[in-house]
Design an enzyme around this catalytic site. Structure first.
Site, short mmCIF file in Angstrom:
data_model
loop_
_atom_site.label_atom_id
_atom_site.label_comp_id
_atom_site.label_asym_id
_atom_site.label_seq_id
_atom_site.Cartn_x
_atom_site.Cartn_y
_atom_site.Cartn_z
N THR A 134 0.82 -1.21 0.00
CA THR A 134 0.00 0.00 0.00
C THR A 134 0.86 1.27 0.00
O THR A 134 2.02 1.25 0.44
CB THR A 134 -0.89 0.01 1.27
OG1 THR A 134 -1.52 1.27 1.40
CG2 THR A 134 -0.09 -0.26 2.53
N ASP A 135 0.27 2.37 -0.45
CA ASP A 135 0.99 3.66 -0.40
C ASP A 135 1.12 4.19 1.04
O ASP A 135 1.93 5.07 1.31
CB ASP A 135 0.32 4.71 -1.29
CG ASP A 135 -1.12 5.03 -0.92
OD1 ASP A 135 -1.66 4.40 0.02
OD2 ASP A 135 -1.72 5.90 -1.58
N GLU A 136 0.32 3.61 1.97
CA GLU A 136 0.33 4.15 3.34
C GLU A 136 1.66 3.95 4.05
O GLU A 136 1.94 4.61 5.04
CB GLU A 136 -0.80 3.52 4.17
CG GLU A 136 -2.16 3.79 3.58
CD GLU A 136 -3.31 3.63 4.57
OE1 GLU A 136 -3.07 3.51 5.77
OE2 GLU A 136 -4.46 3.65 4.10
N TYR A 159 -1.84 -0.27 11.14
CA TYR A 159 -1.99 -0.97 9.84
C TYR A 159 -0.78 -0.72 8.95
O TYR A 159 -0.15 -1.66 8.45
CB TYR A 159 -3.28 -0.51 9.13
CG TYR A 159 -3.30 -0.86 7.65
CD1 TYR A 159 -3.40 -2.19 7.23
CD2 TYR A 159 -3.21 0.14 6.67
CE1 TYR A 159 -3.40 -2.51 5.87
CE2 TYR A 159 -3.22 -0.17 5.32
CZ TYR A 159 -3.32 -1.51 4.92
OH TYR A 159 -3.31 -1.82 3.58
N LYS A 163 2.15 -3.26 7.46
CA LYS A 163 2.41 -3.44 6.02
C LYS A 163 3.86 -3.06 5.70
O LYS A 163 4.53 -3.74 4.91
CB LYS A 163 1.45 -2.59 5.17
CG LYS A 163 0.01 -3.05 5.18
CD LYS A 163 -0.23 -4.43 4.57
CE LYS A 163 -0.02 -4.47 3.08
NZ LYS A 163 -0.41 -5.81 2.52
P1 NAD Z 1 -9.82 -7.04 2.35
O1 NAD Z 1 -9.84 -6.76 3.82
O2 NAD Z 1 -11.04 -6.75 1.54
O3 NAD Z 1 -9.47 -8.58 2.11
C1 NAD Z 1 -8.47 -9.24 2.83
C2 NAD Z 1 -8.69 -10.74 2.64
O4 NAD Z 1 -7.66 -11.43 3.38
C3 NAD Z 1 -10.03 -11.27 3.17
O5 NAD Z 1 -10.62 -12.12 2.23
C4 NAD Z 1 -9.64 -12.01 4.44
O6 NAD Z 1 -10.53 -13.09 4.74
C5 NAD Z 1 -8.25 -12.49 4.11
N1 NAD Z 1 -7.45 -12.73 5.32
C6 NAD Z 1 -7.30 -11.90 6.38
N2 NAD Z 1 -6.51 -12.48 7.30
C7 NAD Z 1 -6.13 -13.69 6.80
C8 NAD Z 1 -5.30 -14.73 7.29
N3 NAD Z 1 -4.72 -14.64 8.51
N4 NAD Z 1 -5.12 -15.82 6.52
C9 NAD Z 1 -5.71 -15.92 5.30
N5 NAD Z 1 -6.52 -14.97 4.79
C10 NAD Z 1 -6.72 -13.86 5.54
O7 NAD Z 1 -8.55 -6.28 1.80
P2 NAD Z 1 -8.31 -5.56 0.39
O8 NAD Z 1 -8.77 -4.17 0.49
O9 NAD Z 1 -8.82 -6.42 -0.69
O10 NAD Z 1 -6.71 -5.53 0.37
C11 NAD Z 1 -5.99 -6.63 -0.16
C12 NAD Z 1 -4.51 -6.33 -0.07
O11 NAD Z 1 -4.21 -5.16 -0.82
C13 NAD Z 1 -4.01 -6.06 1.35
O12 NAD Z 1 -2.73 -6.63 1.48
C14 NAD Z 1 -3.94 -4.55 1.43
O13 NAD Z 1 -2.98 -4.12 2.35
C15 NAD Z 1 -3.56 -4.20 0.01
N6 NAD Z 1 -4.00 -2.86 -0.47
C16 NAD Z 1 -5.31 -2.46 -0.33
C17 NAD Z 1 -5.70 -1.23 -0.86
C18 NAD Z 1 -7.13 -0.76 -0.77
O14 NAD Z 1 -7.41 0.39 -1.12
N7 NAD Z 1 -8.09 -1.58 -0.33
C19 NAD Z 1 -4.76 -0.41 -1.49
C20 NAD Z 1 -3.43 -0.84 -1.59
C21 NAD Z 1 -3.07 -2.08 -1.09
O1 DAU Z 2 -4.08 4.05 0.55
C1 DAU Z 2 -4.33 2.68 0.46
C2 DAU Z 2 -5.15 2.25 1.64
O2 DAU Z 2 -6.46 2.76 1.45
C3 DAU Z 2 -5.19 0.73 1.85
O3 DAU Z 2 -3.89 0.27 2.13
C4 DAU Z 2 -6.15 0.36 2.99
O4 DAU Z 2 -6.24 -1.05 3.10
C5 DAU Z 2 -7.50 0.94 2.67
O5 DAU Z 2 -8.39 0.67 3.74
C6 DAU Z 2 -7.42 2.46 2.43
O6 DAU Z 2 -7.10 3.15 3.67
P1 DAU Z 2 -7.82 4.55 4.06
O7 DAU Z 2 -7.74 4.70 5.51
O8 DAU Z 2 -7.35 5.65 3.19
O9 DAU Z 2 -9.33 4.18 3.58
P2 DAU Z 2 -10.76 4.44 4.27
O10 DAU Z 2 -11.79 4.06 3.25
O11 DAU Z 2 -10.85 3.80 5.61
O12 DAU Z 2 -10.78 6.01 4.46
C7 DAU Z 2 -10.63 6.88 3.36
C8 DAU Z 2 -10.65 8.30 3.90
O13 DAU Z 2 -11.97 8.58 4.39
C9 DAU Z 2 -9.72 8.51 5.07
O14 DAU Z 2 -9.20 9.85 5.01
C10 DAU Z 2 -10.62 8.37 6.30
C11 DAU Z 2 -11.95 8.90 5.80
N1 DAU Z 2 -13.17 8.28 6.38
C12 DAU Z 2 -13.25 6.93 6.44
C13 DAU Z 2 -14.36 6.31 6.96
C14 DAU Z 2 -14.45 4.81 7.04
C15 DAU Z 2 -14.22 9.08 6.81
O15 DAU Z 2 -14.15 10.33 6.72
N2 DAU Z 2 -15.33 8.47 7.32
C16 DAU Z 2 -15.44 7.12 7.44
O16 DAU Z 2 -16.49 6.64 7.94
#
Ligand code: NAD
Ligand code: DAU
Length: 353
Positions: A134-136, A159, A163
């Site tokens: 992730t970019d975080e 988190y 990562k």
């Molecule tokens: P998500 O939470 O939707 O899915 C995570 C999946 O992992 C789920 O299906 C869960 O059951 C499985 N999981 C969790 N713990 C586990 C374990 N101990 N063993 C096996 N499976 C397990 O997450 P996502 O948003 O799809 O993110 C997927 C990946 O991409 C993550 O590594 C996250 O850090 C990365 N990522 C997410 C975003 C985003 O915006 N969502 C952006 C950049 C990177």
């Molecule tokens: O940048 C990549 C990341 O983006 C991934 O690595 C993470 O897995 C993914 O969850 C996401 O993280 P964020 O914290 O940026 O996403 P989230 O959707 O939780 O929040 C987006 C923005 O909105 C953040 O500034 C917090 C704000 N927010 C979030 C929620 C859930 C609100 O204002 N209200 C809310 O209820």
């Protein structure tokens, strides 16, 4: 181009993982795809009903924290490729329960690296461990600048700390043992199957139900949004063509302040639901800010664009409208994931703050 035949995808029942699994099962019929997922609250096999009976697809329920189980799985399936997405992924949950994030995101990743190192020993040439990050991990930007692949890591939430740690282990296995690895760091994804604890699907769900739409602080935090299928395309390209030991930043070049994004979403929802304009915006409610809330993320994706020919395919307004359509026509999916455990989480997160 790498030609890998037995591919383990972890976390394939989650949001991004399900799009990656679908893409690989459909586009690489000559490769066997094993989806390993613990099915936590975020994992949902309903995401994959369209491909679950394909002959090159197998689902295995299991936990990456169980090292002996991972070892046996490698023994059984003789994987030559891994795409590792399984993780605890929600920042707010990491603030309440950091240990679970360390276990899955750090220990789970090390277990997979150990299994790959053991089972691929001496035959690294035709194998790849692909780590999805992730970019975080880069921390928080001010008003200016972009994250590049050279930006020093500065994680600020449990988190992102977990990562960042997993990223360091992946690179350590490359430098120390020569394990063939490629990694990507992506910005915020959005699209179908996104669990409604994250901003966009949570807001869609609440607007649909005429419930308050919670915006943290003043809504001034900025995220760079990318349609989830564009992330899956980037993973596919870098998995097949990425240079060993390299990382690639992936992003939408699409920065939005949260409050501006929510207003755009409200307008789209009013139109789709045939409500008078302004109805959805009246639900916006400013709530207590997230602890340690990162101000701004923005990705410079010029490396993957120049070297692997990737680029985002959708403009945000179109992607968001497509996403809203998906949620409105998949009511059962939304009802199923927001019943039970979700109610408890929502109460703790938003009503008892
Ligand atoms: P998500 O939470 O939707 O899915 C995570 C999946 O992992 C789920 O299906 C869960 O059951 C499985 N999981 C969790 N713990 C586990 C374990 N101990 N063993 C096996 N499976 C397990 O997450 P996502 O948003 O799809 O993110 C997927 C990946 O991409 C993550 O590594 C996250 O850090 C990365 N990522 C997410 C975003 C985003 O915006 N969502 C952006 C950049 C990177
Ligand atoms: O940048 C990549 C990341 O983006 C991934 O690595 C993470 O897995 C993914 O969850 C996401 O993280 P964020 O914290 O940026 O996403 P989230 O959707 O939780 O929040 C987006 C923005 O909105 C953040 O500034 C917090 C704000 N927010 C979030 C929620 C859930 C609100 O204002 N209200 C809310 O209820």
């Amino acid at each position: 181009m790498r030609n890998l035949k037995n591919i383990l995808i972890t976390g394939g029942a989650g949001f991004i993982g399900s799009h990656v699994v679908r893409r690989f099962v459909n586009n690489y019929p000559g490769s066997k795809i094993v989806n390993l997922d613990k099915l936590t609250y975020a994992g949902n096999l309903e995401n994959l009903t369209d491909i679950e009976n394909k002959p090159n697809y197998t689902f295995v329920k299991g936990d990456i924290v169980d090292g002996a189980f991972i070892d046996q799985l490698f023994e059984k399936h003789k994987f030559d490729g891994v795409i590792h997405l399984a993780a605890e992924s929600h920042v707010d949950r990491s603030i309440s329960n950091p240990t679970e994030f360390a276990m899955t995101n750090v220990i789970g990743t090390i277990n997979l690296l150990n299994a790959a190192k053991k089972h691929w020993a001496g035959n690294y040439e035709n194998c790849l461990f692909y780590h999805v990050s992730t970019d975080e991990v880069y921390g928080s930007l001010g008003e200016e600048g972009l994250f590049t692949e050279y930006t020093p890591y500065d994680p600020r939430s449990p988190y992102s700390a977990s990562k960042a740690s997993s990223d360091h282990f992946v690179m350590a296995y490359f430098h120390t043992y020569g394990l063939p690895v490629v990694m990507s760091n992506c910005s915020n994804n959005y699209g179908p199957n996104h669990f409604p604890e994250k901003l966009i699907p949570l807001a869609i769900h609440n607007i649909k139900e005429m419930k308050p739409v919670p915006v943290y602080g003043k809504g001034e935090n900025v995220r760079d949004w990318l349609y989830v299928e564009d992330h899956a395309t980037a993973i596919d390209l870098a998995f097949h063509n990425g240079v060993l030991g390299e990382k690639y930043n992936v992003g939408g070049n699409n920065e939005w302040k949260n409050i501006e994004l929510i207003h755009l979403l409200c307008d789209i929802m009013d139109k789709k639901l045939n409500r008078p304009m302004g109805t959805s915006a009246s639900l916006i409610t400013f709530v207590k800010d997230r602890a340690g809330h990162d101000l701004r993320y923005a990705i410079d994706s010029s490396k993957i664009q120049a070297e692997l020919g990737w680029k985002p395919s959708l403009v945000f307004e179109r992607g968001l409208a497509k996403t809203v359509d998906w949620y409105l026509s998949n009511e059962k999916w939304l009802n199923d994931v927001t019943s039970g455990e979700y109610q408890k989480y929502y109460k703790g997160q938003y009503e008892e703050r």
